[in-house]
Design an enzyme around this catalytic site. Structure first.
Site, PDB file in Angstrom:
ATOM      1  N   HIS A 193       1.025  -1.242  -0.081  1.00  8.27           N
ATOM      2  CA  HIS A 193      -0.108   0.031  -0.040  1.00  8.27           C
ATOM      3  C   HIS A 193       0.792   1.200   0.067  1.00  8.27           C
ATOM      4  CE1 HIS A 193       0.985  -0.604   4.189  1.00  8.27           C
ATOM      5  NE2 HIS A 193       0.524   0.459   4.685  1.00  8.27           N
ATOM      6  N   ASP A 245       5.969   4.625   4.969  1.00 12.13           N
ATOM      7  CA  ASP A 245       7.099   3.624   5.373  1.00 12.13           C
ATOM      8  C   ASP A 245       6.849   2.505   4.563  1.00 12.13           C
ATOM      9  OD1 ASP A 245       4.206   3.535   6.567  1.00 12.13           O
ATOM     10  OD2 ASP A 245       5.144   2.117   8.154  1.00 12.13           O
ATOM     11  N   HIS A 246       6.171   2.260   3.735  1.00 18.11           N
ATOM     12  CA  HIS A 246       5.904   1.148   2.580  1.00 18.11           C
ATOM     13  C   HIS A 246       6.292   1.410   1.235  1.00 18.11           C
ATOM     14  CE1 HIS A 246       3.977  -1.624   5.714  1.00 18.11           C
ATOM     15  NE2 HIS A 246       3.758  -0.212   6.109  1.00 18.11           N
ATOM     16  N   ASP A 258       0.206  -4.146   6.894  1.00 13.75           N
ATOM     17  CA  ASP A 258      -0.618  -3.315   7.781  1.00 13.75           C
ATOM     18  C   ASP A 258      -2.016  -3.768   7.449  1.00 13.75           C
ATOM     19  OD1 ASP A 258       1.662  -1.847   7.802  1.00 13.75           O
ATOM     20  OD2 ASP A 258       0.762   0.015   7.843  1.00 13.75           O
ATOM     21  N   HIS A 266       7.677  -4.727  11.648  1.00 12.28           N
ATOM     22  CA  HIS A 266       6.787  -3.514  11.703  1.00 12.28           C
ATOM     23  C   HIS A 266       6.325  -3.102  12.948  1.00 12.28           C
ATOM     24  CE1 HIS A 266       3.545  -0.784  10.510  1.00 12.28           C
ATOM     25  NE2 HIS A 266       4.096  -0.842   9.268  1.00 12.28           N
TER      26      HIS A 266
END
Length: 309
Positions: free
Chosen positions: A63, A67-68, A208, A266
């Site tokens: 997504h 942070d990704h 997430d 994470h």
């Protein structure tokens, strides 16, 4: 020689720490080298691992929270700088195509690398690879999010004692495998009579999300499950509110799904002691448990051994 292992580039969630970089994971699976969720700093983290941009064959983004994905610009530009000679496929939620376009062209550079842009458009979408099938499943998060799993097809393991009993050996074994049967001494011997199913290996990547059907679909019988554990049980209400998992929830998913090796990652910056994640998860999961640290490598477990029955 084939190699199947996970290299962890970063394990922080929204905010990196002095010890934890933003997300980033590289799965080496035979000829496929897949970069998952390159967060900020991923290009530099790669330098510490011996993995190069030229090694990469595929990038998967779950997504478009920063942070990704904020490592995408540097990674994509590095592919061109190093003149990577092969196409690199890129998968991401189709609803985030505009974000991907902005990240891809975040600054001026001479693009020479070939990106095969293949967005994920539907829950359950499958991509056929030379090493198996890459499947995307929808997760529960405030923005469109998909997890991924790589599934190797089942094979077969020949049983020497049964082959010997039928007098089958040498080139005849290959003939049996090709045809599925072999006529020996006036009798037809089928492959099923002299072999057992060798289960293909499975890797799952779950970032997430709150608990949902997609989490369990991805984790089912995974040999190696990489899964977010942003919070501990003390913050379970917050985790549910913002679409995340606790270490205990991740561990229960692993147990209920028959996972062999569980990799937690994470982590929220609010927790200084990683042993707390281990202790909480161990209450619910008895298999191989890894609380991920930056720049560590986790091997995919050897194939499950099927019984002869």
């Amino acid at each position: 020689m084939s190699m199947r292992e996970l290299t962890v580039l970063g394990t922080a969630s929204q905010t990196p720490t002095r010890l934890r970089n933003h997300n980033g994971y590289v799965l080496r699976w035979d000829d496929e080298v897949i970069l998952f969720d390159p967060g900020e700093g991923s290009q530099r983290q790669l330098l510490h691992t011996g993995i190069t941009a030229t090694d990469l064959t595929r990038i998967c983004v779950t997504h478009f929270h920063g942070d990704h994905c904020l490592g995408l610009p540097g990674t994509i530009q590095r592919l061109s700088l190093d003149r990577v000679p092969h196409p690199v496929a890129v998968h991401f939620p189709a609803g985030g195509a505009e974000y991907f376009a902005r990240l891809r062209h975040a600054s001026s550079f001479h693009e020479t690398a070939e990106l095969a842009v293949k967005p994920i458009t539907a829950d359950g979408q499958r991509i056929t690879l030379g090493v198996g099938t890459l499947e995307a499943r929808r997760l529960r998060h405030p923005i469109e999010t998909y997890g991924y799993r790589l599934v190797e097809p089942d094979g077969c393991r020949m049983l020497p004692e049964r082959l010997s009993a039928y007098g089958i050996g040498g080139p005849a074994v290959g003939e049996l495998l090709r045809a599925g049967h072999l006529d020996v001494g006036g009798r037809r011997v089928t492959q099923d009579e002299v072999s057992v199913v060798r289960p293909g290996q499975r890797f799952a990547f779950v970032m997430d999300t709150g608990l949902c059907d997609g989490v369990y679909a991805l984790a089912e019988h995974a040999d190696l499950l990489v899964i977010e554990a942003t919070f501990l049980a003390s913050e379970a209400a917050l985790a549910a509110e913002v679409g995340h998992l606790t270490a205990g929830q991740a561990a229960r998913v692993a147990t209920e799904s028959g996972v062999r090796t569980l990799v937690l990652t994470h982590f929220s910056q609010r927790y200084a002691d990683p042993r707390r994640f281990h202790d909480e998860a161990r209450e619910h999961f008895t298999g191989e448990l890894v609380v991920a640290e930056d720049l560590t490598t986790v091997p995919v477990p050897p194939r499950r051994v099927a019984s002869a029955g």
